[in-house]
Design an enzyme around this catalytic site. Structure first.
Site, PDB file in Angstrom:
ATOM      1  N   ASP A  22       0.811  -1.218   0.000  1.00 45.76           N
ATOM      2  CA  ASP A  22       0.000   0.000   0.000  1.00 45.76           C
ATOM      3  C   ASP A  22       0.846   1.270   0.000  1.00 45.76           C
ATOM      4  O   ASP A  22       0.562   2.203  -0.750  1.00 45.76           O
ATOM      5  CB  ASP A  22      -0.956   0.007   1.196  1.00 45.76           C
ATOM      6  CG  ASP A  22      -2.114  -0.960   0.991  1.00 45.76           C
ATOM      7  OD1 ASP A  22      -2.406  -1.283  -0.184  1.00 45.76           O
ATOM      8  OD2 ASP A  22      -2.713  -1.396   1.982  1.00 45.76           O
ATOM      9  N   ARG A 102       2.066   5.646  16.608  1.00 51.32           N
ATOM     10  CA  ARG A 102       1.608   6.619  15.601  1.00 51.32           C
ATOM     11  C   ARG A 102       1.959   8.071  15.947  1.00 51.32           C
ATOM     12  O   ARG A 102       2.409   8.811  15.074  1.00 51.32           O
ATOM     13  CB  ARG A 102       0.114   6.465  15.310  1.00 51.32           C
ATOM     14  CG  ARG A 102      -0.300   5.137  14.641  1.00 51.32           C
ATOM     15  CD  ARG A 102       0.663   4.665  13.585  1.00 51.32           C
ATOM     16  NE  ARG A 102       0.216   3.511  12.834  1.00 51.32           N
ATOM     17  CZ  ARG A 102       0.707   2.265  12.949  1.00 51.32           C
ATOM     18  NH1 ARG A 102       1.655   1.999  13.834  1.00 51.32           N
ATOM     19  NH2 ARG A 102       0.271   1.297  12.170  1.00 51.32           N
ATOM     20  N   ASP A 131      -5.602   4.061  12.851  1.00 54.86           N
ATOM     21  CA  ASP A 131      -4.294   4.660  12.608  1.00 54.86           C
ATOM     22  C   ASP A 131      -4.381   5.960  11.811  1.00 54.86           C
ATOM     23  O   ASP A 131      -3.621   6.895  12.048  1.00 54.86           O
ATOM     24  CB  ASP A 131      -3.363   3.639  11.934  1.00 54.86           C
ATOM     25  CG  ASP A 131      -3.000   2.511  12.899  1.00 54.86           C
ATOM     26  OD1 ASP A 131      -2.917   2.786  14.113  1.00 54.86           O
ATOM     27  OD2 ASP A 131      -2.804   1.367  12.449  1.00 54.86           O
ATOM     28  N   SER A 185      -2.825  -8.650   8.416  1.00 59.86           N
ATOM     29  CA  SER A 185      -2.277  -7.308   8.505  1.00 59.86           C
ATOM     30  C   SER A 185      -1.593  -7.220   9.867  1.00 59.86           C
ATOM     31  O   SER A 185      -2.219  -7.426  10.907  1.00 59.86           O
ATOM     32  CB  SER A 185      -3.406  -6.280   8.403  1.00 59.86           C
ATOM     33  OG  SER A 185      -2.964  -5.038   8.902  1.00 59.86           O
TER      34      SER A 185
HETATM   35  N1  ARG Z   1      -6.548  -2.366  16.588  1.00 61.94           N
HETATM   36  C1  ARG Z   1      -5.260  -1.947  17.004  1.00 61.94           C
HETATM   37  C2  ARG Z   1      -5.233  -0.456  17.207  1.00 61.94           C
HETATM   38  O1  ARG Z   1      -6.062   0.215  16.724  1.00 61.94           O
HETATM   39  C3  ARG Z   1      -4.179  -2.433  16.081  1.00 61.94           C
HETATM   40  C4  ARG Z   1      -4.056  -1.696  14.784  1.00 61.94           C
HETATM   41  C5  ARG Z   1      -3.043  -2.344  13.920  1.00 61.94           C
HETATM   42  N2  ARG Z   1      -2.744  -1.540  12.791  1.00 61.94           N
HETATM   43  C6  ARG Z   1      -2.549  -2.016  11.581  1.00 61.94           C
HETATM   44  N3  ARG Z   1      -2.314  -1.156  10.642  1.00 61.94           N
HETATM   45  N4  ARG Z   1      -2.584  -3.297  11.319  1.00 61.94           N
HETATM   46  O2  ARG Z   1      -4.381   0.062  17.875  1.00 61.94           O
END
Ligand code: ARG
Length: 417
Positions: A22, A102, A131, A185
């Site tokens: 991506d 992040r 994210d 992912s």
């Molecule tokens: N659900 C978790 C969070 O919001 C994990 C997110 C994982 N991110 C990803 N791009 N796979 O913090």
């Protein structure tokens, strides 16, 4: 004529780059569709990976430059340990792995944007996740003048279409990842590993063994480890002084080798979606368990109880992308102040499939053996208890006496008052 920097004239975007499909497609998309130059920024937060290969892929996708920033020590000391002070677990379970990285990545994106005179910051997140929220809110908090671009939200391509786009524009693909073999992912850093997608999207489906990497049981002999804290910060492991990063890596490695530290949960995302999440967080969960146990020994009762009320709030703010917010900052001051006497040692026992606290001690413990003991050395003044207990229960006693009188038929409700 003036040559002052004009953000409207700047043609550069800084892109949060992971090396995956991506963000590689995003490099090309920003060039083709938005006529921008792209500086790809990869931030090392402990996810592992081949940085040379990543650099090569960014440049092959068309990036003018690829910068790799090592932010592991910063993640450990400024973000993970702040989270540890707050024993932060979102929805009482999840130690905020992705939510911690992040804002840190955003900070470095903004720094790189300044360095390269960029006009915009871009990320590869979709519109369904947390994210995007964290990146955009953080970047806006740090640099309100920068434009945010989120290609994946605009282009609306399926995975197949992204692969097609990549092939058409000569964007190199990671063979393993684009062959469909990569069904999950994954987001990983020092504080843990998040696994989503594939069969995990059915909350009833048991996670296949192959999703786990950090918590595969290899150790069979039980062991004890001692973690020493100073003012809420873990500073030594079995008397060995370690940096914040080393501490997290070591504890993760040891505890993970006993197959402990897994979470399987349905979580409420900020964008209103419930999602099934699998996590491996051996280090963060063990450190939080040890730290909160030491607090039970060293925090005064009212402070402990108030802190326990604020901890979920801290976790929720950070989960929701509000790392750089005034409330989070104010709560941090509280958390820091609360840690003044959180110093001492915690003993953890690791056994296959288990990790638990088996002892704690502190030079500033509020536990007083002479007060707590039931043997002859008891220094507690038992006579003090009598008056205390009577006054403590006085209100209830008065109420109960009145109920008894009413029950015997002597008074009607309207007589009372
Ligand atoms: N659900 C978790 C969070 O919001 C994990 C997110 C994982 N991110 C990803 N791009 N796979 O913090």
């Amino acid at each position: 004529m003036s040559y002052a920097y004009d953000p409207q004239q700047a043609r550069t975007a800084v892109l949060a780059y992971s090396g995956g499909l991506d963000t590689s497609v995003a490099v090309r998309w920003l060039i083709e569709e938005m006529s921008l130059e792209v500086v790809a920024v990869a931030v090392d937060v402990g996810q592992g990976g081949d940085w040379d290969a990543l650099r090569a892929r960014a440049l092959a996708a068309g990036a003018t430059r690829c910068v790799v920033v090592d932010a592991r020590d910063e993640l450990a000391s400024e973000y993970a340990f702040a989270s540890l002070r707050a024993n932060a677990l979102y929805e009482q379970k999840y130690p905020l792995v992705s939510a911690l990285s992040r804002p840190l990545i955003s900070k470095h994106l903004v720094a790189q944007a300044r360095l390269h005179g960029a006009r915009a910051v871009a990320h590869g997140c979709t519109g369904k996740g947390n994210d995007q929220v964290r990146f955009e809110v953080s970047v806006r908090a740090l640099a309100p003048d920068l434009e945010m671009i989120s290609p994946a939200r605009v282009w609306g391509m399926t995975r197949e279409q992204s692969i097609e786009y990549a092939k058409r524009h000569g964007v190199p693909l990671d063979a393993k990842k684009s062959s469909g073999g990569d069904i999950y992912s994954i987001d990983q850093n020092l504080w843990g590993r998040a696994i989503e997608c594939g069969v995990l999207e059915d909350p009833w489906e048991r996670p296949p063994d192959d999703v786990y990497e950090l918590t595969v049981q290899a150790a069979t002999e039980p062991c004890e480890i001692v973690i020493s804290f100073e003012e809420g910060v873990p500073v030594a492991l079995d008397d060995r002084a370690l940096s914040p990063r080393e501490m997290i890596e070591e504890v993760s490695r040891i505890v993970g080798s006993y197959g402990w530290g897994r979470l399987d949960m349905v979580e409420n995302r900020r964008v209103g979606i419930k999602s099934r999440e699998v996590y491996e967080c051996p280090g963060s969960l063990a450190l939080i368990m040890a730290h909160s146990d030491l607090e039970s020994l060293t925090l005064e009762r009212d402070l402990a109880h108030e802190k326990a009320r604020l901890e979920p709030r801290w976790a929720e703010l950070v989960y929701d992308g509000l790392w750089f917010s005034p409330l989070k900052e104010a709560l941090d001051s509280f958390m820091i102040s609360s840690q003044r006497y959180v110093s001492g040692d915690v003993k953890l026992v690791c056994e296959p499939g288990r990790c638990y606290v088996a002892g704690r001690r502190s030079p500033v413990a509020l536990y007083d053996w002479e007060l707590a003991t039931y043997d002859a050395a008891d220094s507690f003044r038992h006579s003090d208890a009598e008056g205390f207990v009577r006054l403590w229960g006085l209100g209830v006693e008065t109420w109960a006496a009145r109920q008894a009188r009413r029950g015997s038929g002597g008074e009607s409700a309207s007589d009372v008052g």
